[in-house]
Scaffold this active site. Sequence first.
Site, mmCIF file in Angstrom:
data_model
loop_
_atom_site.group_PDB
_atom_site.id
_atom_site.type_symbol
_atom_site.label_atom_id
_atom_site.label_comp_id
_atom_site.label_asym_id
_atom_site.label_seq_id
_atom_site.Cartn_x
_atom_site.Cartn_y
_atom_site.Cartn_z
ATOM 1 N N TYR A 111 16.921 30.296 8.006
ATOM 2 C CA TYR A 111 15.726 30.905 8.617
ATOM 3 C C TYR A 111 15.798 30.853 10.134
ATOM 4 O O TYR A 111 16.147 29.821 10.708
ATOM 5 C CB TYR A 111 14.465 30.149 8.171
ATOM 6 C CG TYR A 111 14.050 30.431 6.749
ATOM 7 C CD1 TYR A 111 13.757 31.715 6.316
ATOM 8 C CD2 TYR A 111 13.925 29.377 5.841
ATOM 9 C CE1 TYR A 111 13.363 31.959 5.008
ATOM 10 C CE2 TYR A 111 13.527 29.606 4.537
ATOM 11 C CZ TYR A 111 13.244 30.905 4.130
ATOM 12 O OH TYR A 111 12.847 31.133 2.847
ATOM 13 N N LYS A 145 0.851 -1.197 0.000
ATOM 14 C CA LYS A 145 0.000 0.000 0.000
ATOM 15 C C LYS A 145 0.884 1.244 0.000
ATOM 16 O O LYS A 145 2.100 1.145 0.200
ATOM 17 C CB LYS A 145 -0.938 -0.028 1.209
ATOM 18 C CG LYS A 145 -0.251 -0.060 2.548
ATOM 19 C CD LYS A 145 -1.199 -0.672 3.593
ATOM 20 C CE LYS A 145 -0.522 -0.886 4.916
ATOM 21 N NZ LYS A 145 -0.565 0.224 5.826
HETATM 22 C C1 LIG Z 1 -3.558 -4.709 8.423
HETATM 23 C C2 LIG Z 1 -2.113 -4.540 8.138
HETATM 24 N N1 LIG Z 1 -1.362 -5.630 7.938
HETATM 25 C C3 LIG Z 1 -0.028 -5.544 7.674
HETATM 26 C C4 LIG Z 1 0.608 -4.323 7.602
HETATM 27 C C5 LIG Z 1 2.101 -4.254 7.342
HETATM 28 O O1 LIG Z 1 2.750 -3.751 8.477
HETATM 29 P P1 LIG Z 1 4.331 -3.569 8.553
HETATM 30 O O2 LIG Z 1 4.689 -2.575 7.518
HETATM 31 O O3 LIG Z 1 4.562 -3.050 9.929
HETATM 32 O O4 LIG Z 1 4.929 -4.897 8.302
HETATM 33 C C6 LIG Z 1 -0.135 -3.161 7.822
HETATM 34 C C7 LIG Z 1 0.539 -1.850 7.791
HETATM 35 O O5 LIG Z 1 0.184 -0.875 8.328
HETATM 36 C C8 LIG Z 1 -1.531 -3.276 8.090
HETATM 37 O O6 LIG Z 1 -2.283 -2.187 8.313
#
Ligand SMILES: Cc1ncc(COP(=O)(O)O)c(C=O)c1O
Length: 360
Positions: A257, A36
């Site tokens: 700044y 994602k």
């Molecule tokens: C439901 C879920 N599973 C897995 C993951 C993967 O997590 P990580 O990047 O900590 O391995 C996430 C990430 O936020 C998640 O929301």
Amino acid sequence: MPIPRVTATVDLAAVRHNLCCVRAFAPQSKVMAAIKADAYGHGAVPVATTLAEAGVDAFAVACLEEAVTLRDAGIATRIALLEGVLSRDEAEEAARLTLEIVIHDRWQLDLLASLPAETRLAVWFKLDSGMHRLGFPLTAVPMLCEALAAHPNWTLQGWITHLACADDVDSPMTVRQIAAFETAMAGIAGERSIGNSAGLIAWPQARANWVRPGLMLYGASPMPGKVGRDLGLKPAMNVASRLIAVHEVAVGESIGYGATFVCPETMRVGVVAVGYADGVHRILPTGAPVLIHDTRVPIIGRVSMDMITVDLRALPQAAVGDPVLLWGDGLPAEEVANWAGTLAYELFCGLTNRVHYRYV
Ligand SMILES: Cc1ncc(COP(=O)(O)O)c(C=O)c1O
């Protein structure tokens, strides 16, 4: 050819290596790779292509748009929508693209149940074992089994829960969550998925049928006090810019700044073409390191939109045009994130569209 100001070089062989590490931690588990947020800022399509070639079992994305990008790029691997669908249109599109819908709430169940009965759906049920973000209460398991039985065209892919404190090996929360989940699932058919990166690294009981790693695939450690290399991971992203000015600034003069840094002696100061509009956090204080010629030199003064200033006293040979690493090999993103009071996740996802990507 113009030279890009800021380049994120993504090492796809490192991503592949990190998948091997996941498999070494959880050899019995299938792997659903979290890609994602554009593969945590690494580029969803190149990362997905690499992981698909390496035989990953499925991908996890947050929303339909992210899945559409992957399908449009020809990725045929299984894809789960971690937050499910938000509307009837999305549900129909998900079915058309053979996406797997995670159902976390009654309203989503009702939405999917309102589709024509012949609609084939692949579904995961998400249970809340104690994190209290998404998921049905554990007491809903019998109701979910009934819903499944009432929809012969739905195929159950498995049961998901998510851990709140997997990165804290001293917290009792993880054991409590896993025990509650297992108790609720006793005698219930279907595959289970519990652990994210920290879960699968630190908690063997969280490996289950499926693991869902994200961060570790990109070579960063989810465990506080450790960097990816400590866990055998390889950082997949190097973010670099270059020096665009080198000045000698007199003792007592200030930099940038707010004039927050005052030169304690006459000193060489470098200006690097990267700033918060590229994804370098403005909160990084004087002292936070960058890497020039494999030497750590401190940022001095405030991070501005397009530039940072660095102390070159330790590097008399540094000159305009020299590359400057913001994080990557030799300067872990976890460490830089720590200076900014955040996590490598946020550094990776925070790169902006002004950054040029290069894949090796
Ligand atoms: C439901 C879920 N599973 C897995 C993951 C993967 O997590 P990580 O990047 O900590 O391995 C996430 C990430 O936020 C998640 O929301």
